[in-house]
Design a protein around this motif. Structure first.
Motif, short mmCIF file in Angstrom:
data_model
loop_
_atom_site.label_atom_id
_atom_site.label_comp_id
_atom_site.label_asym_id
_atom_site.label_seq_id
_atom_site.Cartn_x
_atom_site.Cartn_y
_atom_site.Cartn_z
N LEU A 209 8.45 -6.41 -13.72
CA LEU A 209 7.46 -6.49 -12.74
C LEU A 209 6.57 -7.39 -12.97
O LEU A 209 6.03 -7.73 -14.05
N PRO A 210 6.29 -8.32 -11.75
CA PRO A 210 5.29 -9.27 -11.82
C PRO A 210 3.72 -8.57 -12.03
O PRO A 210 3.67 -7.20 -12.11
N HIS A 211 2.69 -9.46 -12.26
CA HIS A 211 1.33 -8.75 -12.31
C HIS A 211 0.96 -8.40 -10.92
O HIS A 211 1.00 -9.21 -9.95
N LEU A 212 0.59 -7.20 -10.97
CA LEU A 212 0.33 -6.30 -9.62
C LEU A 212 -1.17 -5.94 -9.56
O LEU A 212 -1.52 -5.59 -8.40
N GLY A 213 -1.54 -5.81 -10.75
CA GLY A 213 -2.96 -4.91 -10.66
C GLY A 213 -2.65 -3.39 -11.51
O GLY A 213 -1.59 -3.04 -11.32
N ALA A 214 -3.75 -3.07 -12.25
CA ALA A 214 -3.66 -2.00 -12.99
C ALA A 214 -2.96 -0.76 -12.13
O ALA A 214 -2.12 0.04 -12.57
N ALA A 215 -3.65 -0.59 -10.93
CA ALA A 215 -3.28 0.55 -10.15
C ALA A 215 -1.98 0.62 -9.70
O ALA A 215 -1.15 1.72 -10.04
N ALA A 216 -1.62 -0.44 -9.21
CA ALA A 216 -0.27 -0.48 -8.62
C ALA A 216 1.00 -0.27 -9.80
O ALA A 216 1.71 0.25 -9.54
N THR A 217 0.52 -1.17 -10.90
CA THR A 217 1.49 -0.95 -11.90
C THR A 217 1.64 0.52 -12.34
O THR A 217 2.83 0.85 -12.94
N ARG A 218 0.51 1.31 -12.63
CA ARG A 218 0.60 2.58 -12.91
C ARG A 218 1.33 3.41 -12.04
O ARG A 218 2.07 4.37 -12.69
N ALA A 241 3.67 3.73 0.09
CA ALA A 241 3.06 5.33 -0.10
C ALA A 241 2.62 5.67 -1.26
O ALA A 241 2.03 6.75 -1.45
N LEU A 242 3.03 4.79 -2.22
CA LEU A 242 2.48 5.30 -3.73
C LEU A 242 1.01 4.92 -3.70
O LEU A 242 0.39 3.92 -3.53
N HIS A 243 0.29 5.89 -4.29
CA HIS A 243 -1.21 5.76 -4.45
C HIS A 243 -1.49 4.71 -5.30
O HIS A 243 -0.86 4.59 -6.72
N GLY A 244 -2.29 3.70 -4.88
CA GLY A 244 -2.68 2.55 -5.87
C GLY A 244 -1.99 1.15 -5.54
O GLY A 244 -2.29 0.11 -5.91
N VAL A 245 -0.87 1.30 -4.70
CA VAL A 245 -0.16 0.12 -4.15
C VAL A 245 -0.77 -0.32 -2.91
O VAL A 245 -0.64 0.33 -1.68
N GLY A 246 -1.17 -1.37 -2.84
CA GLY A 246 -1.94 -1.84 -1.68
C GLY A 246 -1.16 -3.13 -0.98
O GLY A 246 -0.16 -3.51 -1.58
N PRO A 247 -1.72 -3.90 -0.09
CA PRO A 247 -0.97 -5.19 0.60
C PRO A 247 -0.87 -6.17 -0.47
O PRO A 247 0.26 -6.56 -0.49
N TYR A 248 -1.77 -6.42 -1.28
CA TYR A 248 -1.50 -7.51 -2.28
C TYR A 248 -0.26 -7.19 -3.09
O TYR A 248 0.62 -8.02 -3.32
N ALA A 249 -0.07 -5.91 -3.75
CA ALA A 249 0.94 -5.59 -4.28
C ALA A 249 2.27 -5.83 -3.87
O ALA A 249 3.17 -6.22 -4.41
N VAL A 250 2.28 -5.43 -2.59
CA VAL A 250 3.55 -5.30 -1.76
C VAL A 250 3.85 -6.78 -1.50
O VAL A 250 5.14 -7.11 -1.75
#
Length: 270
Positions: A209-218, A241-250
């Motif tokens: 996975l690329p760097h997405l931020g801690a919340a999205a990675t978790r 729908a996953l908690h912690g995955v926002g527009p930036y991560a997508v």
């Protein structure tokens, strides 16, 4: 100078080339190259500008939705301070990335060992370099506070020490925690340190996975998704729908998938 992940991505893409900050005095110098999550970002200019002189073109160059939005953002904090326009440009990949992947020869291993010895001798808390490398090797992707506790150190000083190792390409920062680089592993192997990771099974093949931020990675790893190929088995709605995955991560996932010739399940064949 702090910048949001989306701002950094826009700088790398060439869509943003200025930022506006309220400072009492300039905090960056022209020519400085900052290491960021997307690579090197160079400061090309630093100019004090009256708010009344800001234009719609300034707003576009800064990635703001409008001139009004730019001014509103500047008025949120420290509205009494002057505004500085900071010119920015993407200056390429972080050279530490190539360094991490290079395996040192015998002479360089001796040099690295001597450098680690100097760090150990200069530490009032006693030797720490090899123990830190070995701990990161044992517990990759573990939170820094947890690692610091294992070392009997406070988190800020532990992170500072890891940054010193990172400067020489011995470790790599992840969205959560760290991992030992090929260079760091070569140092431990050369010095005969036992490495628990040497007996581990090989990691699952595929593209990390690329760097997405801690919340999205978790959120993704909790679902067992650790490779882009697994992301391609999901629909974009499932990921969102996953908690912690926002527009930036997508957006970042979509960009990484595209670069790898993959796509979200519902984008395949489109």
């Amino acid at each position: 100078m702090q910048m949001r992940p989306a701002e950094l991505e826009a700088i790398r893409a060439g869509d943003v080339d200025v930022a506006f900050r309220r400072w009492e005095r300039p905090r960056v110098k022209v020519g400085t190259r900052m290491r960021t999550a997307v690579g090197l970002v160079e400061i090309t200019s630093v100019d004090r500008v009256p708010v009344s002189r800001l234009t719609a073109a300034d707003a576009r160059r800064a990635g703001a939705a409008s001139l009004a939005a730019l001014r509103q953002g500047l008025d949120k904090v420290h509205a009494d301070r002057p505004v500085y326009r900071v010119g920015l440009r993407y200056a390429g990949a972080d050279p530490r990335q190539a360094l991490r992947e290079s395996v040192p020869d015998a002479a360089e291993l001796e040099t690295l060992g001597a450098w680690l010895d100097r760090l150990d001798r200069a530490s009032p808390a006693g030797p720490w370099t090899r123990a830190t490398l070995a701990l990161i090797d044992e517990l990759p992707a573990r939170r820094a506070p947890d690692l610091a506790e294992r070392m009997g150190r406070d988190t800020p000083s532990f992170k500072l020490n890891v940054r010193k190792l990172k400067e020489r390409g011995l470790t790599e920062s992840l969205d959560i925690g760290y991992r030992l680089s090929a260079r760091g592993a070569a140092v431990l192997d050369h010095e005969g340190y036992p490495r628990p990771s040497a007996g581990r099974s090989a990691p699952e093949p595929g593209i990390p996975l690329p760097h997405l931020g801690a919340a999205a990675t978790r959120a993704l790893t909790a679902r067992g998704v650790v490779r882009l190929e697994q992301v391609a088995e999901l629909g974009v709605g499932e990921v969102q729908a996953l908690h912690g995955v926002g527009p930036y991560a997508v957006r970042h996932l979509r960009s990484a998938l595209d670069a790898a010739g993959l796509a979200f399940r519902d984008d395949q064949g489109a």
